[in-house]
Scaffold this motif. Structure first.
Motif, mmCIF file in Angstrom:
data_model
loop_
_atom_site.group_PDB
_atom_site.id
_atom_site.type_symbol
_atom_site.label_atom_id
_atom_site.label_comp_id
_atom_site.label_asym_id
_atom_site.label_seq_id
_atom_site.Cartn_x
_atom_site.Cartn_y
_atom_site.Cartn_z
ATOM 1 N N THR A 51 -2.310 80.455 -34.069
ATOM 2 C CA THR A 51 -2.113 79.879 -35.410
ATOM 3 C C THR A 51 -0.786 79.102 -35.455
ATOM 4 O O THR A 51 0.073 79.267 -34.576
ATOM 5 N N ALA A 52 -0.668 78.332 -36.540
ATOM 6 C CA ALA A 52 0.578 77.586 -36.760
ATOM 7 C C ALA A 52 1.750 78.553 -36.922
ATOM 8 O O ALA A 52 2.844 78.324 -36.400
ATOM 9 N N THR A 93 -1.817 75.009 -26.531
ATOM 10 C CA THR A 93 -2.573 75.032 -27.799
ATOM 11 C C THR A 93 -4.069 75.289 -27.605
ATOM 12 O O THR A 93 -4.849 75.124 -28.535
ATOM 13 N N MET A 96 -6.088 77.053 -30.172
ATOM 14 C CA MET A 96 -6.066 76.502 -31.550
ATOM 15 C C MET A 96 -7.092 75.378 -31.599
ATOM 16 O O MET A 96 -6.752 74.204 -31.584
ATOM 17 N N GLU A 112 -7.202 71.576 -35.721
ATOM 18 C CA GLU A 112 -6.064 72.167 -35.025
ATOM 19 C C GLU A 112 -5.765 71.334 -33.770
ATOM 20 O O GLU A 112 -6.621 70.587 -33.294
ATOM 21 N N THR A 208 0.667 71.327 -35.397
ATOM 22 C CA THR A 208 -0.220 72.493 -35.486
ATOM 23 C C THR A 208 -1.465 72.222 -36.341
ATOM 24 O O THR A 208 -2.393 73.024 -36.326
ATOM 25 N N LYS A 209 -1.448 71.146 -37.105
ATOM 26 C CA LYS A 209 -2.670 70.702 -37.808
ATOM 27 C C LYS A 209 -2.608 69.182 -37.896
ATOM 28 O O LYS A 209 -1.511 68.613 -38.031
#
Ligand SMILES: Cc1cc2nc3c(=O)[nH]c(=O)nc-3n(C[C@H](O)[C@H](O)[C@H](O)COP(=O)(O)OP(=O)(O)OC[C@H]3O[C@@H](n4cnc5c(N)ncnc54)[C@H](O)[C@@H]3O)c2cc1C
Length: 487
Positions: A51-52, A93, A96, A112, A208-209
């Motif tokens: 997750t972020a 990542t 994600m 993500e 992160t997004k």
């Protein structure tokens, strides 16, 4: 491993769980390089946040301990951007990979960073939409990597690079704060921090997004393959198509050596005896595509095409593209080692520069295959060598550097889409003055004053924040404290 790193690893295990942290040397080796495989560094620690918030926790801990960190998506980068730091943390990542929202009504999706490029289009396709940036690596590369590199692809001639398809990013800043640059609207007041972040190669923080723009799938797509005696004629066709006012979705060129490699690898069946082929694709409203397609065919014929094939269906179109999309890897069939170079020139000087590359190859005996995004002048010379033969690697490096010099002297740039990374940082002073580089450093320092986010990339001689070029009488306080080094 130092005591600081041991403590960090323990902290990560507590926060993320033991299966999200790798410290075993054998397992760490999986991450020792990206697509530029002749540079390898084993990271001290690998973390796989989900997750972020977990990413922010990891970054904050690194910042507090003054330990460098490097972001990694799928590791397909070709400039060593995701090359780890031996005394640092690699933040991967790949866990994600959630597509958080597909919103056709607003023509956007939220993903993500580890989401695979092609998966965005797969998710949008049932709604009649797609994600336009299409690097040839799109089946494996991540959207986070695309944002960091401002990646391009065959269809970026008409639709623009990644930067034109990103509306907002959530970012963990190098001190561990979660912030947004841009958002869901098409413009925001204030400085364009989103613009600065896209293409920053992991040096300004970790995204992160990502809010990406989706485009409506075109009503019609038509594709042709034109064979020419040589690259001169094919280059002339490219200029003449575009000066006609036609902007194809893609114009890709391969020279004889690249065709030879592709035939050996995937038997794409391109016309025999071609010194160069062009793949030209048009898309848009059916009536417009129909009208302009004839003009493209005519320009190819006028420039000297001796055979033009028109794809009758999607299967045939895929076959045209198969040779092109496999070209980098295919070169392994005709040479044990090769450098994938990436430079840009104005498309009007394509024939002149390609001639000079041929002269360079003939003069040095180093073979160079050319396969590239011809429409936007983005060259990808593949410089072939055999590492087992003493001197060949060095000669290939020299030819590769000389090609970049040609790009600069013809008004172009040292990279079109693969980024500067570690590999090309040495070439930055050939394009930029000390003042230019200093200005870029100041921007970087505004985001990352401690220099912990992907250090050693992009800049040739990393300066510490606030430093001016020239001789220094005393070491910088960070150097004196043993927290940073200058070289
Ligand atoms: C066969 C092949 C074909 C290719 N074709 C193309 C092409 O047509 N066009 C093109 O542009 N490129 C191409 N590439 C290069 C590469 O695929 C792209 O640069 C891609 O965008 C990298 O994505 P990645 O997930 O693999 O990133 P990585 O290699 O993992 O990382 C690349 C850079 O992005 C940074 N980064 C990664 N994730 C994040 C994040 N979440 N936040 C901040 N920084 C991050 C890393 O630190 C590094 O600096 C090709 C590569 C290969 C191997």
């Amino acid at each position: 491993m130092t005591a600081t790193l041991r403590l960090l690893a323990a902290e990560f295990e507590t926060a993320l769980g033991a299966d999200s942290v790798i410290t075993d040397r054998q397992r760490l080796r999986t991450y020792e390089c990206d697509g530029l495989a002749h540079h390898r560094v084993v990271p001290a620690i690998v973390v796989l946040p989900e997750t972020a918030e977990q990413t922010a926790t990891v970054v904050k801990a690194c910042a507090t301990a003054r330990v460098p960190f490097v972001a990694r998506g799928s590791g397909t980068g070709l400039s060593g951007g995701a090359l780890p730091h031996a005394e640092g943390v690699l933040i991967v990542t790949s866990r994600m990979r959630r597509i958080l929202e597909v919103d056709p009504a607003n023509e956007r999706a939220v993903v993500e960073p580890g989401v695979i490029n092609l998966d965005v289009t797969r998710a949008a396709a049932p709604h009649g939409y797609y994600f336009a940036p299409d690097p040839s690596s799109q089946q494996v590369c991540s959207v986070g990597g695309n944002v960091a590199e401002n990646s391009g692809g065959a269809h970026c001639l008409k639709y623009g690079f990644t930067t034109n398809h990103v509306l907002g990013v959530e970012v963990v800043t190098p001190d561990g704060e979660l912030v947004w640059f841009g958002g869901t609207t098409h413009d925001a007041p204030g400085y364009d921090l989103l613009g600065a972040f896209v293409g920053s190669e992991g040096t300004l923080g970790i995204t992160t997004k990502i809010v990406v723009r989706l485009l409506r799938a075109p009503e019609a797509v038509r594709c042709l393959l034109a064979a020419f005696p040589g690259v001169d004629e094919a280059g002339t066709a490219v200029s003449s198509i575009i000066s006609d006012g036609v902007v194809p979705a893609a114009i890709e060129m391969m020279d004889a050596l690249a065709i030879e490699a592709a035939e050996a690898a995937v038997q794409c069946g391109y016309p025999q005896g071609a010194g160069a082929v062009l793949i030209v694709e048009l898309d848009g409203p059916a009536a417009e595509v129909e009208h302009t397609f004839g003009a493209v065919e005519q320009r190819c014929t006028e420039a000297g095409a001796f055979e033009i094939r028109i794809a009758r269906d999607d299967a045939e179109r895929a076959l045209f593209w198969k040779g092109r999309k496999s070209a980098f890897a295919a070169v392994g069939r005709i040479s044990p080692d090769y450098i994938v170079q990436d430079g840009v020139i104005p498309r009007t000087v394509l024939p002149a520069v390609l001639r000079k590359i041929t002269e360079l190859a003939c003069g040095t005996g180093v073979r160079v295959a050319n396969v590239f995004h011809a429409g936007d002048g983005n060259l990808h010379p593949l410089v072939l060598f055999d590492d087992a033969i003493p001197g060949e690697a060095q000669a290939a490096e020299e030819v590769s550097g000389a090609i970049l010099d040609l790009c600069i002297s013809h008004g172009g740039s040292i990279t079109g889409e693969h980024g500067v990374g570690m590999d090309k940082s040495q070439y930055m002073p050939r394009m930029f003055t000390d003042d230019d580089l200093d200005t870029m450093q100041r921007l970087r320092c505004a985001f990352d004053p401690a220099g912990v986010s992907n250090p050693g990339k992009v800049f040739p001689t990393p300066r510490l924040c606030g430093e001016v070029p020239g001789r220094h009488k005393a070491p910088h306080p960070l150097q004196a404290a043993g927290l940073a080094e200058q070289f």
